[in-house]
Design a protein around this motif. Sequence first.
Motif, short mmCIF file in Angstrom:
data_model
loop_
_atom_site.label_atom_id
_atom_site.label_comp_id
_atom_site.label_asym_id
_atom_site.label_seq_id
_atom_site.Cartn_x
_atom_site.Cartn_y
_atom_site.Cartn_z
N LEU A 35 0.82 -1.20 0.00
CA LEU A 35 0.00 0.00 0.00
C LEU A 35 0.87 1.26 0.00
CD1 LEU A 35 -2.78 -1.03 2.57
CD2 LEU A 35 -2.73 -1.34 0.08
N VAL A 39 -1.13 0.75 7.04
CA VAL A 39 -2.41 0.85 7.74
C VAL A 39 -2.11 0.93 9.24
CG1 VAL A 39 -3.72 -0.37 5.97
CG2 VAL A 39 -2.62 -1.69 7.77
N LEU A 59 -5.63 5.67 1.59
CA LEU A 59 -5.71 4.76 0.45
C LEU A 59 -5.64 5.55 -0.83
CD1 LEU A 59 -8.43 2.20 1.63
CD2 LEU A 59 -5.96 2.14 1.95
N ASP A 63 -4.31 1.11 -4.09
CA ASP A 63 -4.49 0.56 -2.75
C ASP A 63 -5.83 -0.16 -2.61
OD1 ASP A 63 -2.08 1.68 -2.16
OD2 ASP A 63 -2.88 3.35 -1.00
N MET A 64 -6.91 0.45 -3.10
CA MET A 64 -8.23 -0.16 -2.98
C MET A 64 -8.29 -1.48 -3.75
SD MET A 64 -10.87 0.89 -1.21
CE MET A 64 -10.91 2.67 -1.26
#
Length: 341
Positions: A35, A39, A59, A63-64
Amino acid sequence: MPRYAILLAPSANRVYADQASRMSRAELGAFGRVLSSPVEEVGTAEIGGVEYLTFEGELMGRDMAFLSNLSSAYALFERVDEELLRPCALSPLGRYDSDLITIPKYAGKTNEQFTKLVLNLTLLGSASAERMLDGGLTVLDPLCGRGTTLNQALMYGYDGIGVEIDGKDVEAYKLFLQTWLKRKRLKHTAELVPMRRQGRRAARRLEVTMAASKDDHRSGAVQKLTVLHADTTQLDGLIRGNCADVLVADLPYGVAHGSYEDEGGLSRRPLDLLERAVPQWLPLLRPGGAIGLSWNVKVAKRELAEDILIAAGLELVEYGDLLHRVDQGIERDVVVARKIG
């Protein structure tokens, strides 16, 4: 920082579903490797009486798309406040209809969500992690059974190589895959042919070429699947080296699964198999490739499995707690190790 909540998918296996939240936290941490930013504040929260996996993060870009492939993800929301959720569109890799994964039912089949989790963790621990969304990778399962991991690889748009010592399982997988491809009216070829080594018949090889659409077939965007009916500890000369980006295997559990010994008997000792097989498997992995293994810790301690991989020159990839109960006789764990150089 934006906050998110993941609704976890229900599982056909109730015992696995009860532990999916904890395991998904470890998997989400692994996705942090690809990513744009890590996170943070990963945890769980009850919203409207339903448990969600929650986290914070920025994000961006792909990333999604990466998080869409979390093995237990059912829906993703941005948290507007403590009770209000805004849906986020998911785009999981799904080159074929999901029944490629869900239709096969047989004794000893590994839970599909768990299979996807182990494949994800192995990919994310390899040098190919950034290419996860792009296709073109090759997954090797040297203990492939009836092809659960291979089918997941096909869903991701990858090529697959499998090895299975039980000829009945190879035949059953061939029958299923051919029937499924014909029912879906997908262009394909499938052939089971003998293989020879030093002039002698050494194995049988199932060769499948398939495409997700007619346009893909015309353009040559096909996937290739090879399954050998052979002993995974005797692969010399049967598979070319440096052919796989990741290797994923479910070791014999020592309950209803086994592997054959040189004497022809059935062994239920997974570490014996691992010690004999790793020297055969390593030359098949490309540099930076990773091995992901699951097994029953009630018959084989984690430390001993790790020792075998380290002694072979592999580097362990550290993840969170993935130990979980399957049933009364099986407590399963996962280890991932990377090939250096």
